[in-house]
Design a protein around this motif. Structure first.
Motif, PDB file in Angstrom:
ATOM      1  N   SER A  16       1.784  -2.437 -11.530  1.00 46.74           N
ATOM      2  CA  SER A  16       1.850  -1.111 -10.880  1.00 46.74           C
ATOM      3  C   SER A  16       2.362  -1.240  -9.460  1.00 46.74           C
ATOM      4  N   VAL A  17       1.762  -2.149  -8.736  1.00 44.58           N
ATOM      5  CA  VAL A  17       2.161  -2.338  -7.348  1.00 44.58           C
ATOM      6  C   VAL A  17       3.629  -2.770  -7.298  1.00 44.58           C
ATOM      7  N   ALA A  20       5.867   0.146  -8.106  1.00 45.99           N
ATOM      8  CA  ALA A  20       5.828   1.140  -7.024  1.00 45.99           C
ATOM      9  C   ALA A  20       6.648   0.674  -5.837  1.00 45.99           C
ATOM     10  N   ALA A  85      -5.041  -7.582  -1.172  1.00 45.50           N
ATOM     11  CA  ALA A  85      -6.133  -6.647  -1.390  1.00 45.50           C
ATOM     12  C   ALA A  85      -7.447  -7.253  -0.880  1.00 45.50           C
ATOM     13  N   TYR A  86      -7.384  -8.544  -0.507  1.00 44.34           N
ATOM     14  CA  TYR A  86      -8.590  -9.225   0.015  1.00 44.34           C
ATOM     15  C   TYR A  86      -8.376  -9.576   1.464  1.00 44.34           C
ATOM     16  N   PRO A 107      -4.619  -0.809   0.604  1.00 46.87           N
ATOM     17  CA  PRO A 107      -3.334  -0.106   0.588  1.00 46.87           C
ATOM     18  C   PRO A 107      -2.792   0.067   1.999  1.00 46.87           C
TER      19      PRO A 107
ATOM     20  N   ALA B 721     -13.001  -3.537  -4.054  1.00 47.10           N
ATOM     21  CA  ALA B 721     -11.849  -3.260  -3.193  1.00 47.10           C
ATOM     22  C   ALA B 721     -10.554  -3.681  -3.877  1.00 47.10           C
ATOM     23  N   HIS B 722     -10.604  -4.909  -4.420  1.00 45.38           N
ATOM     24  CA  HIS B 722      -9.389  -5.405  -5.046  1.00 45.38           C
ATOM     25  C   HIS B 722      -9.013  -4.564  -6.248  1.00 45.38           C
ATOM     26  N   GLU B 723     -10.007  -4.345  -7.067  1.00 49.93           N
ATOM     27  CA  GLU B 723      -9.727  -3.619  -8.295  1.00 49.93           C
ATOM     28  C   GLU B 723      -9.238  -2.216  -8.001  1.00 49.93           C
ATOM     29  N   ASN B 725      -8.066  -1.223  -4.869  1.00 53.08           N
ATOM     30  CA  ASN B 725      -6.933  -1.223  -3.937  1.00 53.08           C
ATOM     31  C   ASN B 725      -5.592  -1.374  -4.642  1.00 53.08           C
ATOM     32  N   GLN B 726      -5.584  -2.131  -5.733  1.00 55.25           N
ATOM     33  CA  GLN B 726      -4.321  -2.334  -6.442  1.00 55.25           C
ATOM     34  C   GLN B 726      -3.744  -0.981  -6.916  1.00 55.25           C
ATOM     35  N   LEU B 728      -4.610   1.838  -5.918  1.00 56.05           N
ATOM     36  CA  LEU B 728      -4.427   2.708  -4.753  1.00 56.05           C
ATOM     37  C   LEU B 728      -3.115   2.401  -4.049  1.00 56.05           C
ATOM     38  N   THR B 729      -2.852   1.116  -3.925  1.00 55.09           N
ATOM     39  CA  THR B 729      -1.609   0.697  -3.289  1.00 55.09           C
ATOM     40  C   THR B 729      -0.403   1.263  -4.047  1.00 55.09           C
ATOM     41  N   ALA B 730      -0.520   1.110  -5.372  1.00 51.27           N
ATOM     42  CA  ALA B 730       0.578   1.628  -6.193  1.00 51.27           C
ATOM     43  C   ALA B 730       0.724   3.129  -6.007  1.00 51.27           C
ATOM     44  N   VAL B 732      -0.207   4.990  -3.434  1.00 51.23           N
ATOM     45  CA  VAL B 732       0.308   5.336  -2.112  1.00 51.23           C
ATOM     46  C   VAL B 732       1.814   5.051  -2.038  1.00 51.23           C
ATOM     47  N   THR B 733       2.166   3.900  -2.560  1.00 50.22           N
ATOM     48  CA  THR B 733       3.568   3.502  -2.478  1.00 50.22           C
ATOM     49  C   THR B 733       4.444   4.444  -3.314  1.00 50.22           C
ATOM     50  N   ASP B 734       3.947   4.692  -4.528  1.00 48.08           N
ATOM     51  CA  ASP B 734       4.722   5.597  -5.396  1.00 48.08           C
ATOM     52  C   ASP B 734       4.836   6.986  -4.779  1.00 48.08           C
ATOM     53  N   LYS B 761      -0.969   7.445 -13.681  1.00 44.70           N
ATOM     54  CA  LYS B 761      -1.466   6.287 -14.420  1.00 44.70           C
ATOM     55  C   LYS B 761      -2.395   5.429 -13.537  1.00 44.70           C
ATOM     56  N   ASN B 762      -1.990   5.184 -12.306  1.00 43.61           N
ATOM     57  CA  ASN B 762      -2.781   4.325 -11.425  1.00 43.61           C
ATOM     58  C   ASN B 762      -4.060   4.997 -10.982  1.00 43.61           C
ATOM     59  N   ARG B 765      -6.327   4.467 -13.647  1.00 40.45           N
ATOM     60  CA  ARG B 765      -6.728   3.032 -13.651  1.00 40.45           C
ATOM     61  C   ARG B 765      -7.862   2.804 -12.648  1.00 40.45           C
TER      62      ARG B 765
END
Lengths: 131, 939
Positions: A16-17, A20, A85-86, A107, B721-723, B725-726, B728-730, B732-734, B761-762, B765
């Protein structure tokens, strides 16, 4: 920022990342290629024309920092932006001392990323001249 | 002429002849008558035959001739002729004839007997006359002999006189009482008194009473035994003592009542003096040879010289220790001389230079003769000498190298003329004594030196053996023998090889052989010797063969190296132990001299670094193996440590040629050696296995932590956070990308749609992640199995050991070994115990004491319990109720989920978790679990 500046390589194990970021680069008019891991990137023929590398730190196999080291050791080093992310102060310091352009915590805002990419592409003598 | 026959010549014929004669004469008569035929002559013829027989034969033959004549006449001349038959007419004639014949026979025999007697008497007379003539002759010869002897005696006497007159001998004749009867002397000077005055006097008039008495006794003895006696005697003649040798013999007595002796004397003064000097010299020599010191020799020396040279008193003076004055060493006096006062005067005298005769002799080293001390002005003891009647004297020096060491003096009771010969002799004796002193001094020095060497040889703590070429011990020092438990005597003559242990004998023999082949060249070897008691000692022997006049000898000096050998063995053993310990512990050690970079590595060091032992250890060798990543830091660390003399202790890796990696713990510390040089000693431990174990532990811990991560706040946060943030990052970026596609003059709607689709989708997720986490926390499937609660506690304690140590917490566990097993989810219970222990550790982050007790036990027949007791901050009573509520936390950055989750885990196991305060401080967390099998309830 123009296309002639070369390829933006995106390395992240999270699809996804990856997608994106690739879409974002494209929306900016930048050529981008996405890779799921460091090894894949290093093997790819795109390595030579990569002007900027955006890599996730926490990946199975080769980490983003390892990837950066490998790339630095090449004859023509590639400016690198590491994302994670960490967030971790130690990792951050290590990354910055290893010479990365930026260390971004997910993010992150697209403006931050884009400004660092511009910085990377503007670095004189760095890989931007590949094309 | 029968009568003239001497008895000597006439011998009676044998009987047979006397009877043959009648036969022959009768036969002759018969033959005569028959041949002549004269018949008338018959009777006279036969009568003649009878007379003849009776004359020469005696009566018997006369009768026999008569009978034969009768028979012959009857047979031949009486008819019948030729027959014995008798005519009676003729018988009267025959008888007549027979009677006549018988008468003639008797007559003849008697006449002859008488004639014989007369002849014998005549012979005897003649013999007597002969004897008388012989006696007369002998008498005449005797008279002649006597006259000859007399003449000879007279000549002899004259010769004797002449002889005595021509010799130097003096001849005396004494009577039995010792009176001078005769004196002959060529030189009357040799007589005590003139000759004329001597004769007629007795010995007692001339000699001292003792001498006279002695002389009379000798004379008596000689007269009694008849055997001569010799003697020697001295006589003072004109102030000089003269010696005589005499011989007394008895003179054959002419008159029994007047027995005399003859004494012949000869002057032997010269010879005697020579003898005396010789005797003195001989005795002095003998005494000096037998003496150890002058002090011990002095009395004998004085006596020997004094007696032999007729002195009455003597003394020996010796220079004292500092050589400044003379002291009287010894005094001698003649047997019959009472010199007490003079002895005292002498002994009390300490003679200083420049005073007296003795010191003069000492200083000048020249002898002095004093004819009479009474006239010597320089003689200090003059009055004392006069008091005991000493006159003549002599003093001579004991000389060594023309220097006086002492003085010897002699005195006698009469004045004595200077005697050059004696002075010379005494001087030579003085030199002889000086030589003696010199020799003694030298001997003493030699003896002292020899004693010192002997002492050294005997007791020097090294064993010395002298061996002959055959290998037999000639001598050994006492120490050497004692070391072997023998006496020297026991070793001498024995083969030296005997004292070595059996196994070493062959090569020791070989070594001795090499010594003998290479004379003068030293050899040494080590071997074992066996003491008399059987014990063994190690020795190092140094040996050399030497050529001596008496042959080749081997000198062996040998030291006991048993201790060294023992130390060597011990060292070797401890080295082996160390090597073994190093091998087992994978620890190598090294020593390094900072200045020279010389290094010594232990065997294990070589093994760890994978270098051959023959390699010379260097820093480069060390660094070559260091992992390239660590090399620079290790090098700088070591360089700094060496430069600054600091200790170091750090871990680094080695990259071995086969690509394997070793982990090392290396340390070193500086030491200044005796020379002040900096040295480092250190150890290198191969901790690869430990690191691997640690990594394994770390991995296990990580695994456990991974399971636990949903429980512990930081992990949970990071995970979430990791689970989240991934996606979330997608998102935000998208979103950014979509905005850009839509911006501008020609929005790319297709791209924007795709981006929005990914955002959707994200988003989902992310929601899934939250859902998943919840499931992880609340709905993780439990895996029930039979577990040992103690084992669970121990596994957690093991994992948390580092943390406990880091916080310097004293941990105590009291686990009930009889705890029954329970059914539970092992991992979940581990999470509970881990949580409680970690909470306790955090609660004791500040303050003291820091005691942590984890205990287990069976509370009731159906319940077991585990409690964790700390001495930390404790619990506020008002908060106890809220303790187990989710998101309640007292910690900075805590999420408040730990205890809530713990309680929920326990509840699913049918147990319960409680907390209470611990006095005086801290908290007790305790959970109970049922022993019966309990189906986990759905939360």
């Amino acid at each position: 920022v123009r296309n002639k500046h070369g390829l933006i390589a995106i390395v992240d194990d999270d699809e996804s990342v990856r997608e994106a970021l690739k879409a974002l680069m494209r929306s900016m008019g930048l050529a981008a290629e996405a890779f799921s891991g460091g090894e894949e990137f290093l093997r790819s023929p795109d390595l030579g024309r990569t002007a900027c590398l955006v890599a996730d730190i926490n990946m199975p196999g080769m980490s983003g920092i390892d990837l950066h080291r490998h790339v630095s050791a090449l004859s023509q080093s590639i400016p690198t932006i590491l994302i994670t992310a960490y967030p971790n102060d130690t990792a951050r310091a290590r990354a910055l001392s290893a010479g990365v352009v930026a260390y971004l915590v997910k993010p992150f805002s697209e403006d931050d990323l884009l400004s660092f990419i511009r910085t990377a592409l503007a670095r004189p003598g760095d890989g931007g001249s590949a094309s | 002429m029968m009568g003239s026959l001497t008895p000597d010549r006439w011998r009676e014929p044998p009987v047979i002849l006397r009877y043959v004669l009648p036969v022959l004469s009768v036969a002759a008569a018969a033959v005569l008558v028959n041949f002549t035929g004269v018949r008338l002559a018959v009777t006279p013829s036969f009568i003649c035959a009878v007379i003849l027989s009776a004359w020469f034969g005696g009566m018997g033959p006369g009768l026999f001739a008569t009978a034969l004549s009768v028979v012959a006449i009857e047979y031949y001349f009486v008819p019948p002729i030729g027959s014995l038959a008798i005519k009676p007419a003729l018988i009267s004639g025959i008888i007549l004839f027979s009677l006549a014949a018988l008468f003639v026979a008797w007559l003849s025999a008697t006449q002859r007997k008488t004639a014989k007697s007369l002849s014998r008497i005549g012979d005897e007379l003649a013999a007597k006359i002969h004897d008388l003539e012989g006696s007369n002759k002998a008498l005449k010869a005797e008279i002649a002999e006597r006259m000859r002897i007399e003449t000879s005696l007279r000549a002899s006497e004259a010769r004797l006189s002449a002889l005595v007159g021509s010799t130097d001998e003096i001849v005396y004749e004494f009577d039995a009482d010792g009176k001078y009867l005769n004196v002959w002397a060529k030189d009357e000077e040799l007589l005590i008194w003139p000759r004329d005055q001597l004769i007629g006097r007795g010995l007692g008039d001339i000699l001292t009473e003792d001498a006279a008495q002695h002389g009379r006794e000798v004379i008596r003895r000689v007269l009694a035994s008849g055997e001569a006696e010799s003697f020697e005697v001295s006589r003072p003649l004109k102030g000089k003592s003269r010696w005589f040798r005499g011989r007394i013999s008895s003179i054959p007595p002419a008159d029994e009542s007047r027995r005399t002796v003859c004494c012949v004397m000869r002057e032997i003064t010269e010879r005697k003096r020579g003898e005396q000097f010789l005797a003195a010299q001989y005795e002095v020599t003998r005494i000096l040879a037998d003496s150890e010191t002058l002090e011990s020799a002095a009395p004998d020396l004085l006596r020997a010289i004094g007696v032999n040279l007729q002195w009455d008193w003597g003394a020996l003076w010796n220079a004292d220790r500092d050589g400044l004055r003379l002291c009287c060493q010894a005094v001698w006096r003649a047997r019959d001389f009472d010199s007490e006062t003079f002895d005292v005067a002498t002994r009390e005298l300490g003679l200083m230079p420049g005073r007296g005769v003795v010191t003069e002799v000492w200083e000048n080293a020249a002898p002095v003769w004093m004819a009479d001390v009474a006239t010597e002005s320089n003689f200090v003891r003059g009055p004392a000498a006069a008091a005991v009647g000493l006159h003549g004297g002599v003093a001579f020096p004991i000389v060594l190298a023309e220097q006086g060491l002492g003085v010897v003096e002699f005195f006698c009771r009469e004045p004595r003329q200077r005697d050059e010969e004696q002075l010379g002799r005494l001087s030579s004796i003085g030199s002889q004594i000086g030589q003696f002193i010199k020799r003694k001094r030298a001997e003493q020095a030699v003896r002292k030196s020899e004693e010192e060497w002997r002492e050294l040889f005997e007791h020097h703590p090294a064993m010395y053996f002298l061996i002959d070429p055959g290998g037999a011990v000639l001598t050994a020092n006492a120490f050497g023998a004692a070391q072997l438990g023998y006496s020297v005597a026991e070793l001498v003559g024995r083969p030296v090889i005997d004292v070595f242990v059996e196994e070493d004998r062959e090569y020791v023999k070989g070594d001795i052989g090499r010594c003998l082949e290479n004379i003068g060249q030293p050899f040494s070897w080590e071997a074992r010797k066996q003491r008399k008691d059987g014990s063994v000692l190690w020795v190092r022997e140094h040996a050399k063969a030497v050529q001596r006049p008496e042959g080749i000898l081997v000198l062996v000096v040998c030291e006991d190296i048993t201790e060294r050998k023992r130390n060597e063995d011990a060292l070797r053993q401890s080295e082996m132990l160390l090597a073994e310990a190093q091998r087992i512990s994978h620890t190598g050690s090294f020593a390094l001299r900072a200045a020279t970079r010389e290094a010594i590595w232990s065997a294990e060091m070589f093994r760890i670094f994978g270098w051959n032992r023959t390699t010379r250890p260097t820093l480069e060798l060390f660094l070559e193996r260091v992992h390239p990543d660590d090399r620079a830091s290790v090098r700088s660390l070591l360089e700094r440590a060496w430069k600054e003399g600091r200790a170091w202790d750090h871990k680094h890796r080695l990259l071995m040629p086969d690509g394997s990696v070793k982990h090392l713990q290396a340390s070193g510390h500086p030491v200044r050696n005796q020379a002040g040089e900096l040295e480092f000693f250190g150890a290198v431990m191969d901790i690869t296995d430990a690191v691997a174990a640690e990594e394994e532990l770390y991995r296990l811990r990580t695994e456990l932590a991974h399971v636990n991560r949903v429980m512990t706040l930081g992990e949970l946060t990071a995970s979430i956070a990791h689970e989240i943030n991934q996606p979330l990052t997608a998102v935000v970026t998208d979103a950014g990308a979509a905005v850009r596609w839509l911006d501008g003059q020609s929005p790319d709607l297709a791209e924007a749609r795709q981006a929005l689709a990914r955002i959707q989708k994200n988003g989902n997720r992310a929601a899934d992640v939250i859902q998943h986490i919840r499931a992880l926390a609340k709905k993780s499937p439990v895996q029930m199995s039979q577990v040992d609660l103690n084992e669970i506690v121990q596994s957690v304690v093991a994992v948390t050991g580092n943390e406990i140590e880091r916080h310097r917490i004293a941990l105590r566990t009291e686990l009930d070994a009889g705890l029954p097993p329970i059914r539970a989810d092992r991992v979940q219970l581990q999470q509970v115990v881990l949580n409680l222990i970690m909470n306790a550790i955090e609660a004791m982050a500040e303050g003291e004491p820091r005691d942590l007790l984890v205990s287990s036990g069976q509370k009731t027949p159906h319940k077991v319990a585990v409690s964790v007791v700390d001495t930390g901050a404790g619990l506020a009573p008002q908060n106890l109720d809220r303790l187990f509520e989710p998101f309640y936390t007292t910690k900075d950055g805590g999420m408040g989920m730990g205890l809530a989750i713990c309680r929920s885990i326990l509840e699913t196991h049918g147990g319960r978790l409680s907390a209470r305060a611990h006095e005086p401080r801290g908290a007790i967390f305790e959970f109970e679990l049922p022993i019966e099998e309990v189906e986990p309830a759905e939360p």
